[in-house]
Design an enzyme around this catalytic site. Structure first.
Site, PDB file in Angstrom:
ATOM      1  N   LYS A  40      -8.834   4.308 -19.245  1.00  0.00           N
ATOM      2  CA  LYS A  40      -9.169   4.800 -20.587  1.00  0.00           C
ATOM      3  C   LYS A  40      -7.963   4.711 -21.529  1.00  0.00           C
ATOM      4  CE  LYS A  40     -13.123   5.570 -18.671  1.00  0.00           C
ATOM      5  NZ  LYS A  40     -12.909   5.556 -17.255  1.00  0.00           N
ATOM      6  N   ARG A  93       0.839  -1.219   0.000  1.00  0.00           N
ATOM      7  CA  ARG A  93       0.000   0.000   0.000  1.00  0.00           C
ATOM      8  C   ARG A  93       0.865   1.257   0.000  1.00  0.00           C
ATOM      9  NH1 ARG A  93      -1.780   2.199   4.438  1.00  0.00           N
ATOM     10  NH2 ARG A  93      -2.053   0.254   5.563  1.00  0.00           N
ATOM     11  N   ASP A 146      -8.025  17.057 -14.889  1.00  0.00           N
ATOM     12  CA  ASP A 146      -8.297  15.677 -15.261  1.00  0.00           C
ATOM     13  C   ASP A 146      -7.995  15.571 -16.755  1.00  0.00           C
ATOM     14  OD1 ASP A 146      -9.425  13.306 -16.157  1.00  0.00           O
ATOM     15  OD2 ASP A 146     -11.019  13.323 -14.665  1.00  0.00           O
TER      16      ASP A 146
HETATM   17  N1  LCS Z   1     -12.327  11.120 -15.003  1.00  0.00           N
HETATM   18  C1  LCS Z   1     -12.896  11.002 -16.215  1.00  0.00           C
HETATM   19  C2  LCS Z   1     -12.770  12.115 -17.195  1.00  0.00           C
HETATM   20  C3  LCS Z   1     -13.589   9.851 -16.543  1.00  0.00           C
HETATM   21  O1  LCS Z   1     -14.133   9.758 -17.761  1.00  0.00           O
HETATM   22  C4  LCS Z   1     -13.702   8.811 -15.589  1.00  0.00           C
HETATM   23  C5  LCS Z   1     -14.479   7.580 -15.871  1.00  0.00           C
HETATM   24  C6  LCS Z   1     -13.111   8.980 -14.334  1.00  0.00           C
HETATM   25  C7  LCS Z   1     -12.414  10.152 -14.072  1.00  0.00           C
HETATM   26  C8  LCS Z   1     -13.175   7.910 -13.263  1.00  0.00           C
HETATM   27  O2  LCS Z   1     -12.327   6.871 -13.605  1.00  0.00           O
HETATM   28  P1  LCS Z   1     -12.548   5.325 -13.160  1.00  0.00           P
HETATM   29  O3  LCS Z   1     -12.690   5.325 -11.681  1.00  0.00           O
HETATM   30  O4  LCS Z   1     -13.763   4.829 -13.839  1.00  0.00           O
HETATM   31  O5  LCS Z   1     -11.278   4.676 -13.608  1.00  0.00           O
HETATM   32  N2  LCS Z   1     -15.324   7.695 -16.970  1.00  0.00           N
HETATM   33  C9  LCS Z   1     -16.194   6.843 -17.377  1.00  0.00           C
HETATM   34  C10 LCS Z   1     -17.065   7.083 -18.453  1.00  0.00           C
HETATM   35  O6  LCS Z   1     -17.165   8.140 -19.090  1.00  0.00           O
HETATM   36  N3  LCS Z   1     -17.767   6.002 -18.686  1.00  0.00           N
HETATM   37  O7  LCS Z   1     -17.514   5.022 -17.761  1.00  0.00           O
HETATM   38  C11 LCS Z   1     -16.472   5.478 -16.868  1.00  0.00           C
END
Ligand code: LCS
Length: 394
Positions: free
Chosen positions: A208, A58, A183
């Site tokens: 992503k 961790r 972000d």
């Molecule tokens: N920031 C952005 C711009 C995102 O699109 C997402 C997830 C996150 C943070 C959060 O990330 P995660 O915890 O899912 O790794 N976006 C998603 C979307 O547009 N569709 O499904 C998940």
């Protein structure tokens, strides 16, 4: 190897490189929760920070550190912190940089849960927030209060593709001693480097583009300065949102092809955007590479390419959008984005369903908005797929 002076593609492969005693060419997976100490004094010295080394996964792990160092180098940052998910990265940033009575200003059209966790959880601890149109710098100036401590930007924003001028917004924020976090999920460092443009912190959902293969969930935070890094590292260690070594291995493998994937996908995205723009059943379209995009000049200046995320509305609103989503076959009807496979989804009822209708509309997330993440299939196949889907709309 000192990789700092290498080009971006060489860094993708080699930055953060680590050779174990066997000379393994690929970073091994240190699938262990804990690390043995040579003796009691060694353990005490590690805990006291007198000696460098691994203690507990961790807190740190060699596989995870390779990924953190690679991503920090790609973003031109100081160091990185890998986390279990993009949302762990978002909430760790909020937790580390805000305290009771502080105020945060954020892009209104952020990923739904990035807003949801602030509105429903951080508000419980007395954190205040304003969700505004950060592309309007006057609106940003007017939203600043004496207790504003964090400007949280998402550009391009999910799902409206609205851009915020990172350089100018950061200048305004810094005049008021406000930290800036971007972000950068929709771009990845291949297309945009927020720290170079003035931001203090950058974060990603690694789920992503960076991992790129829709097979893991992960997140990262990268800072420009050491003190913010130390604060956020400690926040992650205390809150427990760490990444797992196997996850890190997957992302190290996935990110190596980042530029190849993005180049292919954004070339196709341009063709698809042009096809959609000229299609009689498409009412409007947002893609930063189209000359009709209101912020085309800003996109050219701030981004090194236009990416592969497209938002559009079909004539007939949600009902017509539903017909399209139910009738495309090559594009998968699924949330998430940035993978090698093309995905289509409806933000108002899916990714942003947790945002109230009123707030959705204030942030331009309309019922007719369909989001399309272009993958690396043959573009002719993707266009035929959309064409036959659009034909099904009356
Ligand atoms: N920031 C952005 C711009 C995102 O699109 C997402 C997830 C996150 C943070 C959060 O990330 P995660 O915890 O899912 O790794 N976006 C998603 C979307 O547009 N569709 O499904 C998940």
């Amino acid at each position: 190897m000192n990789t700092k002076k290498l080009g971006f593609n060489s860094k993708l492969i080699h930055a953060g490189d680590y050779r174990d005693e066997f000379g393994s060419a690929v970073t091994p997976i240190y699938q262990t929760s804990t690390f043995s100490f040579k003796n009691a004094q060694h353990g005490a010295d590690l805990f006291a920070g007198k000696e460098k080394g691994y203690i507990y996964t961790r807190i740190g792990n060699p596989t995870i550190n390779v990924l953190e160092n690679k991503l920090a180098e790609l973003e031109n940052g100081y160091r990185g912190i890998a986390l279990a998910s993009g949302m762990a990265a978002v909430s760790t940033v909020y937790m580390g940089l805000l305290k009771q009575g502080d105020h945060m200003i954020s892009t209104g059209a952020v990923y739904g849960p990035s807003r949801g966790v602030m509105e429903t959880h951080f508000s419980k601890f007395g954190v205040e927030y304003s969700y505004i149109d950060t592309s309007d710098l006057n609106e940003l100036k007017n939203a600043i209060k004496p207790n504003t401590k964090l400007l949280y930007l998402e550009t391009p924003a999910n799902p409206t593709i609205q851009l915020t001028d990172i350089k100018k917004a950061s200048q305004i924020a810094h005049e008021h001693n406000i930290l800036v976090c971007v972000d950068n999920t929709f771009c990845s460092p291949y297309l945009q480097k927020p720290l170079d443009l003035g931001a203090d912190v950058v974060l990603h959902s690694l789920t992503k583009f960076i991992n790129g293969h829709a097979d893991i969930v992960g997140g990262v935070i990268i800072t420009k300065e050491e003190d913010i890094y130390n604060n956020l590292r400690k926040t992650m260690v205390y809150m427990g949102g760490n990444m797992d070594p196997h996850q890190a291995f997957m992302v190290i493998r996935g990110v190596k092809t980042l530029s190849l994937r993005i180049e292919k996908a954004q070339k196709s995205a341009m063709k698809i955007a042009e096809f959609l723009e000229n299609h009689p059943k498409v009412e409007w379209i947002k893609y930063p590479g189209l000359k009709s995009f209101e912020q085309y000049e800003l996109a050219k200046e701030q981004m090194d390419g236009f990416g592969s995320m497209i938002s559009f509305g079909v004539k007939g609103g949600y009902d017509a959008g539903k017909v399209l989503m139910d009738n495309v076959h090559l594009a998968t009807l699924a949330v998430s984005l940035g993978g090698v496979e093309t995905l289509i989804q409806h933000p108002a009822s899916m990714t942003h369903a947790g945002v109230s209708k009123e707030n959705q509309l204030a942030a331009n997330i309309t019922d007719g908005l369909v989001r399309y993440s272009v993958g690396i299939e043959d573009v002719e196949d993707l266009i035929s797929d959309l064409e036959q889907g659009l034909d099904k709309i009356n």
